[in-house]
Design a protein around this motif. Structure first.
Motif, PDB file in Angstrom:
ATOM      1  N   GLY A  90      18.111   4.731  49.984  1.00  0.00           N
ATOM      2  CA  GLY A  90      19.423   4.990  50.569  1.00  0.00           C
ATOM      3  C   GLY A  90      20.536   4.499  49.681  1.00  0.00           C
ATOM      4  O   GLY A  90      20.520   4.675  48.469  1.00  0.00           O
ATOM      5  N   SER A  91      21.519   3.847  50.290  1.00  0.00           N
ATOM      6  CA  SER A  91      22.662   3.358  49.522  1.00  0.00           C
ATOM      7  C   SER A  91      22.236   2.221  48.606  1.00  0.00           C
ATOM      8  O   SER A  91      21.186   1.604  48.786  1.00  0.00           O
ATOM      9  N   ASP A  92      23.079   1.954  47.620  1.00  0.00           N
ATOM     10  CA  ASP A  92      22.787   0.860  46.689  1.00  0.00           C
ATOM     11  C   ASP A  92      22.660  -0.463  47.432  1.00  0.00           C
ATOM     12  O   ASP A  92      21.808  -1.290  47.096  1.00  0.00           O
ATOM     13  N   GLN A  93      23.526  -0.679  48.440  1.00  0.00           N
ATOM     14  CA  GLN A  93      23.476  -1.932  49.197  1.00  0.00           C
ATOM     15  C   GLN A  93      22.135  -2.104  49.902  1.00  0.00           C
ATOM     16  O   GLN A  93      21.541  -3.181  49.862  1.00  0.00           O
ATOM     17  N   LEU A 137      19.335  -2.810  47.577  1.00  0.00           N
ATOM     18  CA  LEU A 137      19.410  -4.201  47.123  1.00  0.00           C
ATOM     19  C   LEU A 137      18.901  -5.149  48.214  1.00  0.00           C
ATOM     20  O   LEU A 137      18.205  -6.135  47.917  1.00  0.00           O
ATOM     21  N   ALA A 138      19.223  -4.852  49.476  1.00  0.00           N
ATOM     22  CA  ALA A 138      18.746  -5.691  50.580  1.00  0.00           C
ATOM     23  C   ALA A 138      17.222  -5.694  50.625  1.00  0.00           C
ATOM     24  O   ALA A 138      16.592  -6.748  50.784  1.00  0.00           O
ATOM     25  N   GLY A 139      16.614  -4.504  50.495  1.00  0.00           N
ATOM     26  CA  GLY A 139      15.158  -4.424  50.482  1.00  0.00           C
ATOM     27  C   GLY A 139      14.556  -5.179  49.310  1.00  0.00           C
ATOM     28  O   GLY A 139      13.531  -5.861  49.453  1.00  0.00           O
ATOM     29  N   LYS A 140      15.211  -5.087  48.162  1.00  0.00           N
ATOM     30  CA  LYS A 140      14.719  -5.794  46.973  1.00  0.00           C
ATOM     31  C   LYS A 140      14.794  -7.305  47.163  1.00  0.00           C
ATOM     32  O   LYS A 140      13.867  -8.041  46.827  1.00  0.00           O
ATOM     33  N   VAL A 144      26.457  -3.582  56.302  1.00  0.00           N
ATOM     34  CA  VAL A 144      26.289  -2.132  56.365  1.00  0.00           C
ATOM     35  C   VAL A 144      26.284  -1.686  57.824  1.00  0.00           C
ATOM     36  O   VAL A 144      25.675  -2.327  58.688  1.00  0.00           O
ATOM     37  N   GLU A 145      26.950  -0.585  58.101  1.00  0.00           N
ATOM     38  CA  GLU A 145      26.965  -0.019  59.441  1.00  0.00           C
ATOM     39  C   GLU A 145      25.538   0.378  59.837  1.00  0.00           C
ATOM     40  O   GLU A 145      24.866   1.123  59.113  1.00  0.00           O
ATOM     41  N   PRO A 146      25.010  -0.125  60.985  1.00  0.00           N
ATOM     42  CA  PRO A 146      23.628   0.169  61.378  1.00  0.00           C
ATOM     43  C   PRO A 146      23.312   1.660  61.469  1.00  0.00           C
ATOM     44  O   PRO A 146      22.154   2.054  61.286  1.00  0.00           O
ATOM     45  N   SER A 147      24.309   2.483  61.745  1.00  0.00           N
ATOM     46  CA  SER A 147      24.052   3.927  61.846  1.00  0.00           C
ATOM     47  C   SER A 147      23.599   4.519  60.517  1.00  0.00           C
ATOM     48  O   SER A 147      23.030   5.615  60.479  1.00  0.00           O
ATOM     49  N   LYS A 148      23.828   3.780  59.428  1.00  0.00           N
ATOM     50  CA  LYS A 148      23.421   4.256  58.103  1.00  0.00           C
ATOM     51  C   LYS A 148      22.007   3.810  57.736  1.00  0.00           C
ATOM     52  O   LYS A 148      21.501   4.178  56.684  1.00  0.00           O
ATOM     53  N   PHE A 149      21.377   3.010  58.597  1.00  0.00           N
ATOM     54  CA  PHE A 149      20.035   2.512  58.306  1.00  0.00           C
ATOM     55  C   PHE A 149      19.008   3.630  58.453  1.00  0.00           C
ATOM     56  O   PHE A 149      19.062   4.434  59.392  1.00  0.00           O
ATOM     57  N   SER A 150      18.057   3.665  57.537  1.00  0.00           N
ATOM     58  CA  SER A 150      16.872   4.503  57.715  1.00  0.00           C
ATOM     59  C   SER A 150      15.864   3.710  58.556  1.00  0.00           C
ATOM     60  O   SER A 150      16.069   2.533  58.868  1.00  0.00           O
ATOM     61  N   ASP A 151      14.753   4.344  58.918  1.00  0.00           N
ATOM     62  CA  ASP A 151      13.719   3.621  59.659  1.00  0.00           C
ATOM     63  C   ASP A 151      13.209   2.422  58.868  1.00  0.00           C
ATOM     64  O   ASP A 151      12.962   1.350  59.426  1.00  0.00           O
ATOM     65  N   THR A 152      13.071   2.610  57.566  1.00  0.00           N
ATOM     66  CA  THR A 152      12.613   1.505  56.718  1.00  0.00           C
ATOM     67  C   THR A 152      13.633   0.376  56.703  1.00  0.00           C
ATOM     68  O   THR A 152      13.272  -0.803  56.741  1.00  0.00           O
ATOM     69  N   ASP A 153      14.924   0.728  56.636  1.00  0.00           N
ATOM     70  CA  ASP A 153      15.969  -0.292  56.680  1.00  0.00           C
ATOM     71  C   ASP A 153      15.894  -1.088  57.988  1.00  0.00           C
ATOM     72  O   ASP A 153      16.029  -2.318  57.993  1.00  0.00           O
ATOM     73  N   ARG A 154      15.701  -0.384  59.093  1.00  0.00           N
ATOM     74  CA  ARG A 154      15.626  -1.066  60.390  1.00  0.00           C
ATOM     75  C   ARG A 154      14.432  -2.011  60.433  1.00  0.00           C
ATOM     76  O   ARG A 154      14.522  -3.134  60.943  1.00  0.00           O
TER      77      ARG A 154
END
Length: 218
Positions: free
Chosen positions: A34-37, A40-43, A60-70
């Motif tokens: 997803g986004s660079d931010q 980076l969070a996952g990394k 980051v706005e939660p609506s921009k999260f993918s399932d993996t981000d969540r």
């Protein structure tokens, strides 16, 4: 006979040492595309920088999260002991289109409920035992839900068995406490107080005095 509190505290150690889940949090997925931010969070999370990952996720706005981000957000929250927030994040990933990710989210929902139960058991109040049992049952339900998507997950099966054993032990503890309270109440009812004894002795003394003062019936 042990007191209710000592029985309760003895099971805290057992719960923490013998009944901890086999796996607290399953492996973090790779950083999402997803986004660079968010990448980076996952990394940061993979590198073990939980606070750094959380700081980025919260920007980051939660609506921009993918399932993996969540899911990754849930891992970061879980490792920070923010169990309620972690449960919400895992719940949002539990219906992911990727079955493997959804199974891991459900597994970690189980771990979150399990951890909440262990937190409750650290309280000295016996009243928390029932709440802990409810939370352990929720953990079992989540582990079983995970197994529907990943039937070969041995860790989920082990955790179900551990949670079930702990529930049985806590139920046994509650029964012992109830029996102890019943015995103590029975002992109190069978043992008259000193004041009652004094009152009975005074009554008998008055009866003797009245008998001695009464004239003969002749």
């Amino acid at each position: 006979m042990k007191s209710a509190t000592s029985l309760h505290l003895s099971w805290i150690t057992i719960a923490l040492l013998a009944f901890a889940p086999a796996v607290w949090a399953q492996q973090t997925p790779p950083p999402p595309g997803g986004s660079d931010q968010l990448r980076l969070a996952g990394k940061r999370l993979i590198e073990g920088d939980v606070d750094g990952a959380l700081g980025i996720f919260e920007q980051v706005e939660p609506s921009k999260f993918s399932d993996t981000d969540r899911y990754n957000h849930g891992i970061a929250l879980y490792r920070s002991q923010r169990l309620e927030a972690a449960a919400e994040a895992f719940q949002s990933a539990a219906s992911a289109s990727n079955p493997s990710l959804a199974a891991r989210a459900r597994f970690n929902l189980g771990n979150t409920a399990y951890s909440r139960a262990l937190e409750l058991l650290q309280s000295e109040s016996p009243e928390t035992v029932s709440a802990a049992i409810d939370s352990l049952q929720q953990a079992i339900d989540h582990y079983r839900s995970s197994l529907k998507l990943a039937p070969q997950d041995r860790d989920a099966r082990v955790n179900i068995e551990l949670a079930s054993k702990l529930i049985r032990q806590l139920n046994q503890e509650q029964q012992q406490q109830q029996q102890q309270q019943s015995d103590e109440t029975s002992d109190e009812e069978q043992s008259p107080s000193n004041e009652n004894q004094k009152g009975q002795e005074g009554s008998r003394q008055q009866d003797r005095e009245r008998t001695e003062q009464e004239p003969d019936s002749q």
